[in-house]
Enzyme design. Sequence first.
Site, PDB file in Angstrom:
ATOM      1  N   PHE A  22       0.826  -1.218   0.000  1.00  0.00           N
ATOM      2  CA  PHE A  22       0.000   0.000   0.000  1.00  0.00           C
ATOM      3  C   PHE A  22       0.857   1.263   0.000  1.00  0.00           C
ATOM      4  CE2 PHE A  22      -2.084   2.890   3.318  1.00  0.00           C
ATOM      5  CZ  PHE A  22      -2.815   3.621   2.384  1.00  0.00           C
ATOM      6  N   ASN A  73      12.289 -12.386  -1.633  1.00  0.00           N
ATOM      7  CA  ASN A  73      11.836 -12.548  -0.257  1.00  0.00           C
ATOM      8  C   ASN A  73      13.043 -12.267   0.632  1.00  0.00           C
ATOM      9  OD1 ASN A  73      11.146 -13.510   2.310  1.00  0.00           O
ATOM     10  ND2 ASN A  73       9.774 -15.079   1.475  1.00  0.00           N
ATOM     11  N   GLU A 105       2.188   2.108  17.052  1.00  0.00           N
ATOM     12  CA  GLU A 105       1.903   1.149  18.123  1.00  0.00           C
ATOM     13  C   GLU A 105       3.054   1.017  19.112  1.00  0.00           C
ATOM     14  OE1 GLU A 105      -0.177  -2.322  17.812  1.00  0.00           O
ATOM     15  OE2 GLU A 105      -1.447  -1.733  16.139  1.00  0.00           O
ATOM     16  N   TYR A 133       3.671  -7.345  17.977  1.00  0.00           N
ATOM     17  CA  TYR A 133       4.021  -6.434  16.878  1.00  0.00           C
ATOM     18  C   TYR A 133       4.731  -5.191  17.408  1.00  0.00           C
ATOM     19  CZ  TYR A 133       3.081  -3.020  13.120  1.00  0.00           C
ATOM     20  OH  TYR A 133       3.183  -2.039  12.151  1.00  0.00           O
ATOM     21  N   LYS A 144     -18.743  -4.193  12.039  1.00  0.00           N
ATOM     22  CA  LYS A 144     -18.516  -4.774  13.361  1.00  0.00           C
ATOM     23  C   LYS A 144     -17.634  -3.855  14.196  1.00  0.00           C
ATOM     24  CE  LYS A 144     -19.019  -9.564  11.839  1.00  0.00           C
ATOM     25  NZ  LYS A 144     -18.357 -10.868  11.666  1.00  0.00           N
ATOM     26  N   TYR A 177     -11.036 -11.128  17.482  1.00  0.00           N
ATOM     27  CA  TYR A 177      -9.596 -11.363  17.316  1.00  0.00           C
ATOM     28  C   TYR A 177      -9.088 -12.630  17.994  1.00  0.00           C
ATOM     29  CZ  TYR A 177      -8.967  -6.548  15.600  1.00  0.00           C
ATOM     30  OH  TYR A 177      -9.015  -5.394  14.881  1.00  0.00           O
TER      31      TYR A 177
END
EC number: 4.1.1.35
Length: 390
Positions: free
Chosen positions: A29, A77, A142, A186, A252, A332
């Site tokens: 993105f 990769n 985060e 993460y 949701k 989750y």
Amino acid sequence: MTSSPPPRLDLDGNPINPLTICMIGAGGFIGSHLCEKLMSETNHTVLAVDVYSDKIKHLLEPDSVPWSGRIQFHRINIKNDSRLEGLIKCSDLTVNLAAICTPADYNTRPLDTIYSNFIDALPVVKYCSENNKRLIHFSTCEVYGKTIGSFLPPDSPLRQDPAYYILKEDTSPCIFGSIEKQRWSYACAKQLIERLIYAEGAENGLEFTIVRPFNWIGPRMDFIPGIDGPSEGVPRVLACFSNNLLRREPLKLVDGGESQRTFVYIKDAIEAVHLMIENPARANGHIFNVGNPNNEVTVRQLAEMMTKVYAKVSGEDSIETPTIDVSSKEFYGEGYDDSDKRIPDMTIINKQLGWNPKTSLWDLLESTLTYQHRTYAEAVRQSIAKPVAS
């Protein structure tokens, strides 16, 4: 005889020389938008490294674009490919965007999350440091974890004091949940690679810039499950809600959608990265929040706004029950936890690079949902119409 255009200048008035940029994760993105910017507005060359090229295939058409030859795709990769060091060696700058960065994966794939965001990034840092190459590394908002204010009593007036929730690169602590809350795998991996990069700068002279994105939103973000991604996949909130809107399903809201977030338009954010690339004297050694504190909403408010915007761009009435509440455990799985607010302080990036975001939340949602509707509505209709095999 036509004269050549004057050279482009950096923020200090110096001519900007063409760079060769090794961009890891160029097919994602953010990478696709950054490649577009660099091809259309600069003379830089991009060595685009990724395992997928779908989101940049329009940039790779041979001989049909003015920048033909300035972008080369390398299907690599980075986990296990010896070619990576060679590409970094022959570049002036490496931009590392590679990551697993979908909250649904942090709980269910914590090992992959830690390996992707820390272990796999180690060789990139090592190659840049050993070969004296500049690095722009993408981290995450985060890393801040939870705000100080979230630990105050619910009725404390200090919860409204910005000192207890505005997130500053140079002073805010990084506060994570307990180890069994694997959602923080993460953030913890991202913080550790930040510390390693910072240490490489301090001990070995690595020239680095760290980017902490605060919810960058726009076309080509993530995927629509069952269309260009796995049917059981759970993308980030914008694509999740877009999928619900396209399928005319209720959106949701996890734990009532009370978490507060800020959202910034991808094109505004890419302008900030462009400034970092071309102003190393101002960007090196800095960590930058890149977000839009003016676009602050709860996730519930975001859902309500997206429902209104989608009705406008699609010409379809909203469904009778536009949202439903679900628990984080149901959505989750076990081990989920969340941060209460993510609101960036913009002082450092404004001072160093003069950058400020421009696009309102309504406008960025209108642009993004117009793209989502144009790109996916017919494919979703056809997938819904297909008879299910018995």
